[in-house]
Design a protein around this motif. Structure first.
Motif, PDB file in Angstrom:
ATOM      1  N   ARG A 136      81.242   4.009   9.405  1.00  0.00           N
ATOM      2  CA  ARG A 136      80.813   5.370   9.729  1.00  0.00           C
ATOM      3  C   ARG A 136      81.670   5.919  10.857  1.00  0.00           C
ATOM      4  NH1 ARG A 136      74.280   6.334   9.555  1.00  0.00           N
ATOM      5  NH2 ARG A 136      73.888   5.328   7.539  1.00  0.00           N
TER       6      ARG A 136
ATOM      7  N   GLU B  43      77.579   0.757   2.416  1.00  0.00           N
ATOM      8  CA  GLU B  43      78.553   0.836   3.513  1.00  0.00           C
ATOM      9  C   GLU B  43      79.249  -0.493   3.793  1.00  0.00           C
ATOM     10  OE1 GLU B  43      77.328   3.574   6.853  1.00  0.00           O
ATOM     11  OE2 GLU B  43      75.348   3.169   6.011  1.00  0.00           O
TER      12      GLU B  43
ATOM     13  N   THR C  76      79.129  11.032   1.105  1.00  0.00           N
ATOM     14  CA  THR C  76      78.658  10.793   2.459  1.00  0.00           C
ATOM     15  C   THR C  76      78.611  12.111   3.210  1.00  0.00           C
ATOM     16  OG1 THR C  76      80.916  10.306   3.210  1.00  0.00           O
ATOM     17  CG2 THR C  76      79.537   8.432   2.578  1.00  0.00           C
TER      18      THR C  76
ATOM     19  N   GLU D 295      76.824   9.315   6.508  1.00  0.00           N
ATOM     20  CA  GLU D 295      75.655   8.690   5.895  1.00  0.00           C
ATOM     21  C   GLU D 295      75.688   8.875   4.382  1.00  0.00           C
ATOM     22  OE1 GLU D 295      70.819   8.364   6.600  1.00  0.00           O
ATOM     23  OE2 GLU D 295      71.965   9.973   7.544  1.00  0.00           O
TER      24      GLU D 295
ATOM     25  N   ARG E 265      68.647   9.266   0.483  1.00  0.00           N
ATOM     26  CA  ARG E 265      69.460   9.057   1.685  1.00  0.00           C
ATOM     27  C   ARG E 265      68.662   8.247   2.690  1.00  0.00           C
ATOM     28  NH1 ARG E 265      70.942  14.224   5.441  1.00  0.00           N
ATOM     29  NH2 ARG E 265      70.859  13.155   7.446  1.00  0.00           N
ATOM     30  N   GLY E 266      69.321   7.328   3.365  1.00  0.00           N
ATOM     31  CA  GLY E 266      68.669   6.553   4.406  1.00  0.00           C
ATOM     32  C   GLY E 266      67.564   5.654   3.898  1.00  0.00           C
TER      33      GLY E 266
END
Length: 737
Positions: free
Chosen positions: A131, A328, A400, A405, A430-431
């Motif tokens: 990131r 990731e 992303t 993210e 997401r997340g």
């Protein structure tokens, strides 16, 4: 006996894995100079790098929000024998701490290194982070070589005179002795030396108060370093020059991320054949993956034990595809939509799967797949129910955010909202969780109505999300169509924030809303950096309206189709840039508008240089015209490529089977060229699932082939029965990522 050449300072590391290290109770005088105080951010761009379970420790420097520059020797299997480092994911998990003067603090950021881009001529490697680092300013590269007598400051996290594993960043001054094409020799002043763990650390020149990266620490005699023979007093070092590497760094850092399912730094391609027979089940569907560099071909179906579900007749597994590094780890993950999947007796309820990449290829890592099905799991997806005709996964987008993210957008255009059949919605994943968004959600323009098919098309980039609603009625005009644009900023309901809606009844949009226009039947987005902006925080949106009727040369042309482009600002405002249609045979736009062409049925957009100021050359759009008649050949299909910037007709190129673009020809009846198109940073993938081959094909066209005025280069064709692909299938190339 003293060594006759500098020791390899990176040889330290194996000892770090042996066990706890005894640290001095009080601050020690560091070989590389005094410890930097915890509040001093002068050298915040310096990184501590830990390879494996403390197998090696090195230093590095942030040269871009997502990239470190460090020594290749930190990652070499045996740096004494060779500095060669494979491109792609590091062989061992590698952690980088940036902007933390004291490793006991919380400042800066901790990231994983997920990709290496090595030099072959010196001890240098670029290391991509999972990131971006947003609170530390990267260090710019110097543009002139270190000069004899010049003094440079080294910052690093290596050993000191009394500490094996210090917890503070240290600095020291070095004098330049001389340079050659790729290295500089330097000597530490006042008994300063580069120690184990300082390898890859920045040697900084400061001119007029501005720091610049002149070199990276590579090898050292390590005189006075902890654990070195006391008889060794030399403080000389060899540093790797970087002052001539700005072009190389900019090229690697500014490139569009490739699709790399086995994370080896070579582009791969996944090609769907959703109508393929699997284990006797007709139209169950499969995806074939061709790994770049000759590393083999894989076949993915729902009959594999690591893929959730099971192959059944009519599933159409792979009808839609998207890509993202969702976990990731540096390996591209494949998002597969199966909208025709029947679930619990509910026909075409649909689901989506994220299939994870790994060094051995898709599905070979510890984490293999995430199954996304309504009524299962958490978030809005888990709280909803699979129903007949939902077609979850009919459209997909992934990527992303600007903060790095990962996200996935899943269209569910057949979803009923209350009693409103096929009103449509999308899931935003997401997340680790998901939310649902429809036209009755807070702040979303329009109202949920039956047959809107909201999310019948979706597109997304780092800044925005575009949702097409091709069935939207505007006033009394059925299927006139509309588009809603969102940002990734979450509102009070943790949903993406709606910015505006678009339809052709607005004065700010060309044309007029008419029945059957299908405005929004296709959408595409690309990040945009205008002149004067620091980064690409805006977007260019393209909208297809394949049902648009046009008057061309005084004659009415039904369903000839059109496409429109809009600039979307970071603040969430928009302005139309252009409208595209084929026009007449003698205007400056390639092609001639004819009834039933359905221009704009498919769109793909890309910014080939997302870090640079956007230009007509870097902002590209491909428009599919699948029903185009070529001469007397009905539904042969064609593609128009052009710039997202500039006037219509400028920089355009016409692609049809058999012309100079390189797609094999001649055109054939009902080939529908243009239904399957996908831009990457280096090529345009064109699917021909309807022939001329028995099973379909996918053609990979270099950008030169789709650029006006450029000389076409050889293309790559993927076709069942060739290049190791099995001679089987039905709609090979319907989707590709």
């Amino acid at each position: 006996m003293r060594p006759t050449r500098p020791l390899l300072s990176w040889a330290l590391a194996a000892a770090l894995a042996a066990g706890p290290v005894a640290l001095s109770a009080a601050p020690a005088a560091a070989v590389t100079g005094p410890a930097v105080s915890s509040g001093d951010t002068t050298y915040a761009y310096t990184a501590q790098i830990i390879v494996g379970g403390h197998d090696r420790g090195c230093s590095g420097v942030l040269v871009d929000r997502e990239w470190l520059l460090t020594a290749a020797s930190c990652f070499a299997a045996d740096p004494v024998a060779s500095l060669a480092v494979p491109a792609g994911k590091p062989q061992k998990k590698t952690t980088a701490t940036i902007g933390r003067t004291s490793l006991t603090g919380t400042a800066g950021a901790v990231r994983e290194v997920v990709e290496l881009v090595p030099r072959t001529d010196r001890d240098v490697v670029l290391a991509r982070l999972n990131r971006p680092v947003t609170d530390v300013t990267p260090l710019a590269l110097a543009t002139t070589a270190p000069a004899a007598g010049e003094e440079l400051k080294l910052a690093g996290y290596g050993r000191t005179k009394t500490e094996w594993a210090p917890l503070n960043l240290h600095t020291g001054t070095f004098s330049v002795d001389g340079t050659d094409a790729t290295t500089a020799t330097v000597t530490g002043k006042d008994n300063v030396a580069a120690c184990m763990g300082d390898t890859g650390g920045p040697l900084v020149r400061t001119t007029g108060g501005t720091p610049q990266l002149a070199a990276l620490s590579s090898r050292s005699y390590q005189g006075g370093c902890f654990g070195i023979d006391a008889e060794e007093t030399r403080t000389g070092s060899i540093a790797a020059r970087v002052d001539d590497l700005a072009g190389w760094v900019d090229s690697a850092v500014g490139a569009v991320r490739i699709t790399d399912y086995n994370c080896d730094g070579v582009e791969d391609i996944a090609i769907a054949d959703p109508r393929a027979t699997v284990g006797g089940d007709a139209q169950a569907g499969l995806v074939r993956v061709v790994y770049g560099g000759g590393k083999g071909i894989a076949e993915i179906t729902q009959d594999l034990d690591w893929v959730p579900g099971g192959s059944e007749a009519g599933d159409w597994f792979g009808e839609s595809l998207a890509t993202v590094d969702y976990n990731e780890d540096g390996c591209t993950d494949l998002v597969v939509g199966t909208p025709a999947e029947d679930l619990g007796g509910e026909a075409e309820a649909g689901f989506v799967q994220i299939l994870y990449g790994a060094p051995g290829g898709l599905g070979t890592g510890a984490l293999k797949a995430t199954h996304l099905e309504q009524g299962q799991g958490s978030g809005s997806i888990g709280a909803s129910a699979s129903e007949a005709g939902d077609r979850m996964g009919d459209s997909l987008a992934a990527g992303t955010t600007a903060a790095g993210e990962p996200f996935v957008v899943i269209g569910v255009p057949g979803e009923s909202i209350g009693t409103l059949a096929e009103a449509g919605m999308f899931f935003y994943v997401r997340g680790g969780t998901s939310v649902s968004v429809h036209q009755d959600s807070t702040g979303v323009p329009g109202t949920a109505e039956a047959d809107d098919r909201f999310a019948g098309s979706v597109a997304a980039d780092a800044n925005h999300i575009a949702i097409g609603s091709p069935g939207e009625a505007i006033g009394t005009e059925a299927e006139a169509g509309a588009v809603v644009v969102f940002s990734h900023t979450l509102n009070s309901e943790n949903r993406p924030t709606a910015r505006f809606g678009l339809d052709q009844s607005q004065d700010t949009v060309s044309g007029g809303a008419e029945a059957g226009d299908l405005f929004g039947d296709a959408v595409a987005l690309a990040p945009y950096r205008p002149s004067g902006a620091a980064s690409a925080t805006e977007s260019i949106l393209a909208v297809g309206a394949p049902g648009e009727d046009l008057t061309i040369g005084g004659a009415d042309k039904a369903d000839t189709g059109a496409a429109y482009t809009f600039r979307v600002t970071a603040a969430g405002t928009y302005s139309q840039l252009a409208g595209f249609s084929q026009g007449t045979g003698d205007d400056d736009v390639s092609g001639t508008a004819e009834a039933g062409d359905r221009f704009g049925s498919a769109l793909s957009a890309v910014n080939t240089a997302p870090r640079a100021v956007s230009t007509t050359a870097t902002m590209r759009l491909a428009i599919g015209i699948p029903d185009e008649a070529v001469d007397s050949v009905a539904n042969a299909g064609a593609i128009l490529t052009l710039s997202l910037l500039g006037a219509p007709g400028a920089n355009d190129r016409w692609l049809e089977a058999g012309n100079t673009a390189g797609i094999p020809g001649p055109p054939g009846t009902n080939q529908y060229l243009g239904r399957s198109i996908h831009f990457t940073g280096t090529r345009l993938y064109v699917g021909m699932p309807y022939g001329p081959g028995t099973y379909g094909a996918l053609h990979s066209l270099p950008l030169a082939n789709v650029t006006a005025g450029a000389t076409a280069a050889p293309i790559t064709t993927y076709q069942p029965g060739q290049g190791g692909l099995p001679s089987a299938g039905s709609r090979f190339g319907l989707a590709a990522r």
